[in-house]
Motif scaffolding. Sequence first.
Motif, PDB file in Angstrom:
ATOM      1  N   GLY A 287       0.812  -1.210   0.000  1.00  0.00           N
ATOM      2  CA  GLY A 287       0.000   0.000   0.000  1.00  0.00           C
ATOM      3  C   GLY A 287       0.846   1.261   0.000  1.00  0.00           C
ATOM      4  O   GLY A 287       0.465   2.280  -0.574  1.00  0.00           O
ATOM      5  N   ARG A 288       2.010   1.215   0.615  1.00  0.00           N
ATOM      6  CA  ARG A 288       2.884   2.390   0.679  1.00  0.00           C
ATOM      7  C   ARG A 288       3.830   2.488  -0.512  1.00  0.00           C
ATOM      8  O   ARG A 288       4.147   3.588  -0.972  1.00  0.00           O
ATOM      9  N   LEU A 289       4.315   1.331  -0.995  1.00  0.00           N
ATOM     10  CA  LEU A 289       5.385   1.351  -1.991  1.00  0.00           C
ATOM     11  C   LEU A 289       4.956   0.894  -3.371  1.00  0.00           C
ATOM     12  O   LEU A 289       5.572   1.289  -4.365  1.00  0.00           O
ATOM     13  N   GLY A 290       3.935   0.051  -3.471  1.00  0.00           N
ATOM     14  CA  GLY A 290       3.632  -0.620  -4.730  1.00  0.00           C
ATOM     15  C   GLY A 290       4.358  -1.953  -4.783  1.00  0.00           C
ATOM     16  O   GLY A 290       5.309  -2.185  -4.019  1.00  0.00           O
ATOM     17  N   ARG A 291       3.912  -2.837  -5.653  1.00  0.00           N
ATOM     18  CA  ARG A 291       4.451  -4.202  -5.663  1.00  0.00           C
ATOM     19  C   ARG A 291       5.920  -4.259  -6.078  1.00  0.00           C
ATOM     20  O   ARG A 291       6.731  -4.937  -5.455  1.00  0.00           O
ATOM     21  N   ILE A 292       6.284  -3.562  -7.149  1.00  0.00           N
ATOM     22  CA  ILE A 292       7.669  -3.630  -7.622  1.00  0.00           C
ATOM     23  C   ILE A 292       8.629  -3.044  -6.587  1.00  0.00           C
ATOM     24  O   ILE A 292       9.674  -3.633  -6.264  1.00  0.00           O
ATOM     25  N   ARG A 293       8.276  -1.886  -6.033  1.00  0.00           N
ATOM     26  CA  ARG A 293       9.160  -1.269  -5.034  1.00  0.00           C
ATOM     27  C   ARG A 293       9.257  -2.123  -3.773  1.00  0.00           C
ATOM     28  O   ARG A 293      10.303  -2.155  -3.118  1.00  0.00           O
ATOM     29  N   ALA A 294       8.168  -2.811  -3.431  1.00  0.00           N
ATOM     30  CA  ALA A 294       8.221  -3.709  -2.278  1.00  0.00           C
ATOM     31  C   ALA A 294       9.210  -4.840  -2.522  1.00  0.00           C
ATOM     32  O   ALA A 294       9.948  -5.260  -1.620  1.00  0.00           O
ATOM     33  N   VAL A 295       9.249  -5.340  -3.752  1.00  0.00           N
ATOM     34  CA  VAL A 295      10.204  -6.396  -4.098  1.00  0.00           C
ATOM     35  C   VAL A 295      11.634  -5.870  -4.030  1.00  0.00           C
ATOM     36  O   VAL A 295      12.538  -6.552  -3.519  1.00  0.00           O
ATOM     37  N   VAL A 296      11.860  -4.658  -4.521  1.00  0.00           N
ATOM     38  CA  VAL A 296      13.203  -4.071  -4.460  1.00  0.00           C
ATOM     39  C   VAL A 296      13.654  -3.900  -3.011  1.00  0.00           C
ATOM     40  O   VAL A 296      14.802  -4.222  -2.650  1.00  0.00           O
ATOM     41  N   LEU A 297      12.759  -3.403  -2.157  1.00  0.00           N
ATOM     42  CA  LEU A 297      13.095  -3.257  -0.744  1.00  0.00           C
ATOM     43  C   LEU A 297      13.436  -4.612  -0.131  1.00  0.00           C
ATOM     44  O   LEU A 297      14.416  -4.740   0.618  1.00  0.00           O
ATOM     45  N   ALA A 298      12.645  -5.633  -0.469  1.00  0.00           N
ATOM     46  CA  ALA A 298      12.879  -6.970   0.084  1.00  0.00           C
ATOM     47  C   ALA A 298      14.273  -7.472  -0.270  1.00  0.00           C
ATOM     48  O   ALA A 298      15.023  -7.950   0.596  1.00  0.00           O
ATOM     49  N   GLY A 299      14.650  -7.361  -1.540  1.00  0.00           N
ATOM     50  CA  GLY A 299      15.967  -7.830  -1.958  1.00  0.00           C
ATOM     51  C   GLY A 299      17.099  -7.067  -1.302  1.00  0.00           C
ATOM     52  O   GLY A 299      18.125  -7.647  -0.915  1.00  0.00           O
ATOM     53  N   THR A 300      16.921  -5.756  -1.140  1.00  0.00           N
ATOM     54  CA  THR A 300      17.969  -4.931  -0.541  1.00  0.00           C
ATOM     55  C   THR A 300      18.214  -5.312   0.917  1.00  0.00           C
ATOM     56  O   THR A 300      19.358  -5.446   1.369  1.00  0.00           O
ATOM     57  N   VAL A 301      17.130  -5.485   1.681  1.00  0.00           N
ATOM     58  CA  VAL A 301      17.266  -5.856   3.087  1.00  0.00           C
ATOM     59  C   VAL A 301      17.876  -7.255   3.223  1.00  0.00           C
ATOM     60  O   VAL A 301      18.680  -7.520   4.128  1.00  0.00           O
ATOM     61  N   GLN A 302      17.519  -8.149   2.305  1.00  0.00           N
ATOM     62  CA  GLN A 302      18.060  -9.504   2.368  1.00  0.00           C
ATOM     63  C   GLN A 302      19.576  -9.531   2.176  1.00  0.00           C
ATOM     64  O   GLN A 302      20.259 -10.402   2.723  1.00  0.00           O
ATOM     65  N   ILE A 303      20.113  -8.582   1.402  1.00  0.00           N
ATOM     66  CA  ILE A 303      21.562  -8.508   1.232  1.00  0.00           C
ATOM     67  C   ILE A 303      22.247  -8.320   2.585  1.00  0.00           C
ATOM     68  O   ILE A 303      23.212  -9.021   2.932  1.00  0.00           O
ATOM     69  N   GLY A 304      21.732  -7.373   3.372  1.00  0.00           N
ATOM     70  CA  GLY A 304      22.308  -7.141   4.691  1.00  0.00           C
ATOM     71  C   GLY A 304      22.207  -8.357   5.595  1.00  0.00           C
ATOM     72  O   GLY A 304      23.146  -8.686   6.328  1.00  0.00           O
ATOM     73  N   ALA A 305      21.062  -9.054   5.533  1.00  0.00           N
ATOM     74  CA  ALA A 305      20.885 -10.246   6.365  1.00  0.00           C
ATOM     75  C   ALA A 305      21.894 -11.329   6.005  1.00  0.00           C
ATOM     76  O   ALA A 305      22.451 -12.008   6.881  1.00  0.00           O
ATOM     77  N   LEU A 306      22.155 -11.498   4.713  1.00  0.00           N
ATOM     78  CA  LEU A 306      23.108 -12.511   4.263  1.00  0.00           C
ATOM     79  C   LEU A 306      24.534 -12.179   4.719  1.00  0.00           C
ATOM     80  O   LEU A 306      25.299 -13.077   5.090  1.00  0.00           O
ATOM     81  N   VAL A 307      24.886 -10.905   4.678  1.00  0.00           N
ATOM     82  CA  VAL A 307      26.221 -10.498   5.136  1.00  0.00           C
ATOM     83  C   VAL A 307      26.397 -10.838   6.613  1.00  0.00           C
ATOM     84  O   VAL A 307      27.455 -11.328   7.041  1.00  0.00           O
ATOM     85  N   VAL A 308      25.346 -10.598   7.413  1.00  0.00           N
ATOM     86  CA  VAL A 308      25.414 -10.946   8.837  1.00  0.00           C
ATOM     87  C   VAL A 308      25.588 -12.455   9.008  1.00  0.00           C
ATOM     88  O   VAL A 308      26.423 -12.912   9.810  1.00  0.00           O
ATOM     89  N   MET A 309      24.839 -13.246   8.257  1.00  0.00           N
ATOM     90  CA  MET A 309      24.931 -14.709   8.365  1.00  0.00           C
ATOM     91  C   MET A 309      26.345 -15.208   8.097  1.00  0.00           C
ATOM     92  O   MET A 309      26.823 -16.137   8.746  1.00  0.00           O
ATOM     93  N   GLY A 310      26.998 -14.613   7.120  1.00  0.00           N
ATOM     94  CA  GLY A 310      28.306 -15.103   6.705  1.00  0.00           C
ATOM     95  C   GLY A 310      29.481 -14.490   7.433  1.00  0.00           C
ATOM     96  O   GLY A 310      30.614 -14.931   7.237  1.00  0.00           O
ATOM     97  N   SER A 311      29.244 -13.467   8.273  1.00  0.00           N
ATOM     98  CA  SER A 311      30.376 -12.778   8.892  1.00  0.00           C
ATOM     99  C   SER A 311      30.332 -12.735  10.416  1.00  0.00           C
ATOM    100  O   SER A 311      31.363 -12.506  11.045  1.00  0.00           O
ATOM    101  N   VAL A 312      29.169 -12.934  11.009  1.00  0.00           N
ATOM    102  CA  VAL A 312      29.041 -12.870  12.472  1.00  0.00           C
ATOM    103  C   VAL A 312      28.910 -14.295  13.011  1.00  0.00           C
ATOM    104  O   VAL A 312      27.915 -14.978  12.742  1.00  0.00           O
ATOM    105  N   ARG A 313      29.889 -14.729  13.762  1.00  0.00           N
ATOM    106  CA  ARG A 313      29.917 -16.119  14.243  1.00  0.00           C
ATOM    107  C   ARG A 313      29.135 -16.239  15.555  1.00  0.00           C
ATOM    108  O   ARG A 313      29.688 -16.408  16.637  1.00  0.00           O
ATOM    109  N   SER A 314      27.811 -16.158  15.419  1.00  0.00           N
ATOM    110  CA  SER A 314      26.930 -16.194  16.587  1.00  0.00           C
ATOM    111  C   SER A 314      25.587 -16.767  16.163  1.00  0.00           C
ATOM    112  O   SER A 314      25.001 -16.308  15.172  1.00  0.00           O
TER     113      SER A 314
END
Length: 422
Positions: A287-314
Amino acid sequence: MTTVAMAGTRVPTWRGGFGRLWSAAVLSSFGDALRTAALPLLATTLTDNPLLIASVTACGYLPWLVFGLLGGAVADRVDQRRAMWTVDAVRGLLVACFAVAVGLGHTSIGLLIALAFALTTLQTLFDNASTALLPALVDKEALGGANARLMTGQSVAGGLLAGPLVPVLIALGAAVPFAADAVTFLVGSALVASLRPDAPARAPRPAGSTLRGEIAAGLRVLWHDGPLRSLCAATALCNVGMGALIATMVLLVTGWLDAGNAGYAAAMTAYTVGSLTGGVLNGRLVGRLGRIRAVVLAGTVQIGALVVMGSVRSLSALVIALAVFGLMGMVWNVNTTTLMQRHSPAAMLGRVSSAFRTLAVAGAPLGALLGGAVATAWGLNTPALLAAAFFVLSVTALIPALKSDVSVVGPDDGTTTARPTN
């Protein structure tokens, strides 16, 4: 059609066909999660070679490359309901036979690979048929809500409920998760067989029409729709990274983090909790972003999550990162599926769906093998960082879709829409 209007929103009701389809999908997801989590754990008891363990996951994707387009063309030709319940019945029998083999101690990496390949081969027909069947059960305006409910229910059953049960069931016996999966396939088959959907209007096939020609027509529809073309390319790149991550997740948790089976279950549960939250929040984001922009936001945030998974040993950091990753993954999946259903002609939805899925999944087997290779060469945490790199490429591939005047918000989100220009 099973829909109802509430506060400017169109959502599917639980009565009738949608409720039974939802129940069958959720039940199957519960069983699939048991099997999907148990297979790599079973593989680690047979070998400690990361590449062989990753090969089990890779062969679970490979049939999409071989049979995916064919499955979509067949789905547009046949009774989709009948195809779905027949496939589920066959898969139930296959997994039941595998459970017997595990119980008798006749297991090997080769048998695990064969099972993964066979089940996904059948899934190519089932998934394309189910994507085409949903619009026959709910109004087009309610597809976004229906997809969100389906995927949220599948996440609850597949991870929140099934994930923590896997170590318990394995403790009862290595065959138990697979026996439970077989039961869910068979019950799901019975539920789908009871559906009576409205058959979509289909023009008679031209004389001399061939499967090859019909497959080509589906590919043309996908190619000429700019937003769908960008989404397909982006999803293909994502899936290279996802293949690397999924194939080696058990090694990341039990090896690099030394968290054991309980840690693995906690990680999978966190992913599911995140997915559930994504299903709830998706409508607000759209409702705030539209479908395409929501997908772009999702992919961008997932990049950060993956970096944490691969670099923080916890383990705690991994659990939080996977929850965020699952939330945004749900946003991605709901909106790409809804866009595909809305942009595709009803009589060609099976073919367009198969073209999208086949091209999008094409990178997953490569990613699984790459994940096993980099884990062997540079460490068990490196597949997550490799996945992050592919997600960067994926978000970049979405930029052309942002420039298109596509439907920003569908009627099921309660606001107006703009017509596509392509």
